[in-house]
Design an enzyme around this catalytic site. Sequence first.
Site, mmCIF file in Angstrom:
data_model
loop_
_atom_site.group_PDB
_atom_site.id
_atom_site.type_symbol
_atom_site.label_atom_id
_atom_site.label_comp_id
_atom_site.label_asym_id
_atom_site.label_seq_id
_atom_site.Cartn_x
_atom_site.Cartn_y
_atom_site.Cartn_z
ATOM 1 N N TYR A 190 -20.764 116.856 18.262
ATOM 2 C CA TYR A 190 -20.826 115.577 18.975
ATOM 3 C C TYR A 190 -19.451 114.987 19.307
ATOM 4 O O TYR A 190 -19.367 113.973 20.003
ATOM 5 C CB TYR A 190 -21.687 114.572 18.212
ATOM 6 N N ILE A 215 -22.622 121.302 2.003
ATOM 7 C CA ILE A 215 -23.609 120.300 1.565
ATOM 8 C C ILE A 215 -24.942 120.942 1.183
ATOM 9 O O ILE A 215 -25.706 120.362 0.412
ATOM 10 C CB ILE A 215 -23.786 119.208 2.652
ATOM 11 N N VAL A 266 -24.085 121.670 10.703
ATOM 12 C CA VAL A 266 -24.684 121.404 9.393
ATOM 13 C C VAL A 266 -26.216 121.415 9.484
ATOM 14 O O VAL A 266 -26.908 121.815 8.542
ATOM 15 C CB VAL A 266 -24.106 120.100 8.793
ATOM 16 N N ASP A 267 -26.755 121.021 10.620
ATOM 17 C CA ASP A 267 -28.203 121.017 10.859
ATOM 18 C C ASP A 267 -28.756 122.444 10.696
ATOM 19 O O ASP A 267 -29.733 122.681 9.954
ATOM 20 C CB ASP A 267 -28.442 120.490 12.286
ATOM 21 N N SER A 272 -21.324 113.400 13.264
ATOM 22 C CA SER A 272 -20.819 113.299 14.652
ATOM 23 C C SER A 272 -19.462 113.945 14.915
ATOM 24 O O SER A 272 -19.027 113.975 16.073
ATOM 25 C CB SER A 272 -20.745 111.831 15.146
HETATM 26 N N1 AR6 Z 1 -21.779 121.408 4.802
HETATM 27 C C1 AR6 Z 1 -21.067 120.303 5.088
HETATM 28 N N2 AR6 Z 1 -20.568 120.049 6.322
HETATM 29 C C2 AR6 Z 1 -20.802 120.970 7.286
HETATM 30 C C3 AR6 Z 1 -21.553 122.153 7.059
HETATM 31 C C4 AR6 Z 1 -22.050 122.356 5.741
HETATM 32 N N3 AR6 Z 1 -22.767 123.428 5.422
HETATM 33 N N4 AR6 Z 1 -21.587 122.850 8.227
HETATM 34 C C5 AR6 Z 1 -20.897 122.145 9.143
HETATM 35 N N5 AR6 Z 1 -20.421 121.009 8.580
HETATM 36 P P1 AR6 Z 1 -22.011 119.047 13.267
HETATM 37 P P2 AR6 Z 1 -22.541 116.550 14.748
HETATM 38 C C6 AR6 Z 1 -19.583 119.948 9.150
HETATM 39 O O1 AR6 Z 1 -21.616 119.736 14.511
HETATM 40 O O2 AR6 Z 1 -21.143 116.507 15.254
HETATM 41 C C7 AR6 Z 1 -26.131 120.182 15.682
HETATM 42 O O3 AR6 Z 1 -26.379 121.207 16.593
HETATM 43 C C8 AR6 Z 1 -18.816 120.236 10.418
HETATM 44 O O4 AR6 Z 1 -17.660 121.014 10.109
HETATM 45 O O5 AR6 Z 1 -22.887 119.752 12.297
HETATM 46 O O6 AR6 Z 1 -23.164 115.287 14.215
HETATM 47 C C9 AR6 Z 1 -27.258 119.140 15.650
HETATM 48 O O7 AR6 Z 1 -28.520 119.746 15.877
HETATM 49 C C10 AR6 Z 1 -18.456 118.829 10.852
HETATM 50 O O8 AR6 Z 1 -17.333 118.354 10.091
HETATM 51 O O9 AR6 Z 1 -22.766 117.643 13.574
HETATM 52 C C11 AR6 Z 1 -26.870 118.226 16.773
HETATM 53 O O10 AR6 Z 1 -27.292 118.727 18.017
HETATM 54 C C12 AR6 Z 1 -19.691 118.013 10.421
HETATM 55 O O11 AR6 Z 1 -20.420 118.870 9.525
HETATM 56 C C13 AR6 Z 1 -25.357 118.221 16.717
HETATM 57 O O12 AR6 Z 1 -24.998 119.452 16.104
HETATM 58 C C14 AR6 Z 1 -20.605 117.602 11.552
HETATM 59 O O13 AR6 Z 1 -20.663 118.619 12.526
HETATM 60 C C15 AR6 Z 1 -24.819 117.112 15.847
HETATM 61 O O14 AR6 Z 1 -23.423 117.106 15.926
#
Ligand code: AR6
Length: 184
Positions: free
Chosen positions: A131, A17, A39-40, A127
Amino acid sequence: MELTINKTRLSLVQGDITQSDTDAIVNAANPGLMGGGGVDGAIHRAGGPAILEECRQIRAERGRLPTGQAVITTGGKLRAKHVIHTVGPVWHGGDSGEAELLASAYRESLKLAVERALKTVSFPSISTGVYGYPVAPAAKVALQTVIDFLNRDESLGEVVFVLFDSTTCRAYETALQELAPGGK
Ligand code: AR6
């Protein structure tokens, strides 16, 4: 896979993204708004310090961001001009209001985009990483919420789900085929 909902194109792609060139990308943030993993972390790394600086200001003015709410900042060095930061629910088994909170995260993000007159928005799968929300039910909630919103609001040109891995992408394709048959 893509289809049209009312006036808006809705598409699912596999990818990163941070490379999206929509007007805004949505960040799956946490209430502290100070960055994190997943992703954050990727968004803050790619967008540079201007995003964190604005998050700090928002944090100082408003405190922690409640689950299901959203705020908007610059996109810094990203191709997207804006980042919408939202907080999805931590999965606690499904009986703790997770579905409604997840729906709220998508809805509030879309509302912010419309308020700012943005036309195109990309979402990650909120999430379903750190999460722990199981991806099949999360995909249903995500897509149903976006479809309901687009059926009521005609101002957005495109909503894209940018899904990082093939398992997540397939789960969203399956959910979209169930909710809106006819997509390709
Ligand atoms: N582009 C698109 N999707 C992605 C990318 C990317 N570059 N990188 C990861 N994902 P998560 P959550 C996907 O853990 O579950 C953080 O530490 C990943 O594979 O990013 O909402 C925050 O600070 C998964 O499918 O978010 C919070 O503390 C999706 O993004 C916590 O994680 C969401 O995974 C939030 O957890």
